[in-house]
Design a protein around this motif. Structure first.
Motif, mmCIF file in Angstrom:
data_model
loop_
_atom_site.group_PDB
_atom_site.id
_atom_site.type_symbol
_atom_site.label_atom_id
_atom_site.label_comp_id
_atom_site.label_asym_id
_atom_site.label_seq_id
_atom_site.Cartn_x
_atom_site.Cartn_y
_atom_site.Cartn_z
ATOM 1 N N LEU A 1 67.257 59.823 2.262
ATOM 2 C CA LEU A 1 66.045 59.758 3.082
ATOM 3 C C LEU A 1 65.549 58.321 3.147
ATOM 4 O O LEU A 1 65.142 57.846 4.216
ATOM 5 N N THR A 2 65.597 57.617 2.038
ATOM 6 C CA THR A 2 65.203 56.204 2.001
ATOM 7 C C THR A 2 66.077 55.390 2.948
ATOM 8 O O THR A 2 65.586 54.536 3.691
ATOM 9 N N TYR B 1 59.646 62.467 8.498
ATOM 10 C CA TYR B 1 59.758 63.096 9.814
ATOM 11 C C TYR B 1 60.516 62.136 10.733
ATOM 12 O O TYR B 1 60.580 60.934 10.473
ATOM 13 N N PRO B 2 61.110 62.659 11.811
ATOM 14 C CA PRO B 2 61.872 61.798 12.719
ATOM 15 C C PRO B 2 60.994 60.698 13.310
ATOM 16 O O PRO B 2 59.854 60.958 13.713
ATOM 17 N N ASP B 3 61.516 59.478 13.335
ATOM 18 C CA ASP B 3 60.770 58.358 13.900
ATOM 19 C C ASP B 3 60.589 58.575 15.403
ATOM 20 O O ASP B 3 61.574 58.707 16.137
ATOM 21 N N PRO C 1 56.098 66.881 8.992
ATOM 22 C CA PRO C 1 56.612 66.089 7.869
ATOM 23 C C PRO C 1 56.865 66.954 6.628
ATOM 24 O O PRO C 1 56.062 67.817 6.286
ATOM 25 N N LYS C 2 58.003 66.708 5.987
ATOM 26 C CA LYS C 2 58.407 67.444 4.780
ATOM 27 C C LYS C 2 58.675 66.458 3.654
ATOM 28 O O LYS C 2 59.117 65.338 3.885
ATOM 29 N N ALA D 1 60.456 58.264 9.763
ATOM 30 C CA ALA D 1 59.193 57.619 9.417
ATOM 31 C C ALA D 1 58.617 58.397 8.235
ATOM 32 O O ALA D 1 59.048 59.511 7.936
ATOM 33 N N THR D 2 57.659 57.796 7.568
ATOM 34 C CA THR D 2 57.037 58.461 6.429
ATOM 35 C C THR D 2 55.524 58.476 6.583
ATOM 36 O O THR D 2 54.944 57.676 7.315
#
Length: 186
Positions: free
Chosen positions: A61-62, A82-84, A40-41, A71-72
């Motif tokens: 991103l939102t 990061y990718p869900d 995650p970034k 996903a957050t």
């Protein structure tokens, strides 16, 4: 720094949101960076790698989160992206169905099982973790490296086998749904 194939992440490329770089290219760079992170970034890290302003990255991103592509996770006061994993899982299954016939998937699954059976027989173990546990045995360094490598491959093959099984099970349903949509569009 996160790199990608179109130069995003190069500090000399896309330094600001002004100039000739258009909106679509910015969105594409943000999406490419965000969808390929290994961990995650935060928005600033993604913005830097994509070569856009932080507020531009945050906006898109939102949208990607709302579209279930990202996903957050909260780390302190910071939101990281990061990718869900669920979306990725279904995308991988869809790609398998789109790119291969059912008999090709079945043959690949068979080949994977053959490779795993060979490791079971060669090392006299039943799982990748059991194979990893043998790395501490009194064996030469080259053999330890090979066992670690084979254990990693085994894990990867198990994951691929799971995806392929799901693709085979859903193959006819996905094809029927696709054909139904095409027929209803005509």
């Amino acid at each position: 720094m996160i790199q990608n194939s179109n130069g995003a992440g190069d500090p000399n490329t896309y330094m600001s949101d002004s100039g000739t770089t258009d909106h679509t290219a910015k969105v594409a760079r943000i999406r490419e960076v965000a969808m390929t992170v290994r961990e995650p970034k935060n928005a600033g890290e993604i913005a830097e790698a994509a070569g856009v302003a932080r507020n531009t990255a945050e906006k898109y991103l939102t949208q990607l989160v709302e579209a279930d592509k990202l996903a957050t996770i909260q780390r302190g006061r910071e939101t990281r992206y990061y990718p869900d994993p669920v979306t990725q899982y279904f995308d991988q299954i869809r790609d398998l169905v789109n790119d291969h016939r059912k008999d090709e998937l079945t043959a690949e699954l068979d080949a994977i099982r053959d490779d795993i059976d060979e490791w079971k027989e060669e090392y006299d173990v039943e799982s990748a973790d059991e194979l990893r546990a043998t790395v501490g045995d009194d064996i030469p360094a080259s053999e330890r490296r090979q066992r670690r490598h084979d254990a990693e491959d085994w894990d990867y093959y198990e994951h691929q086998a799971m995806l392929i099984k799901q693709a085979i099970q859903l193959y006819d349903t996905i094809e029927a749904t696709r054909e139904s949509r095409i027929a209803s569009a005509n």
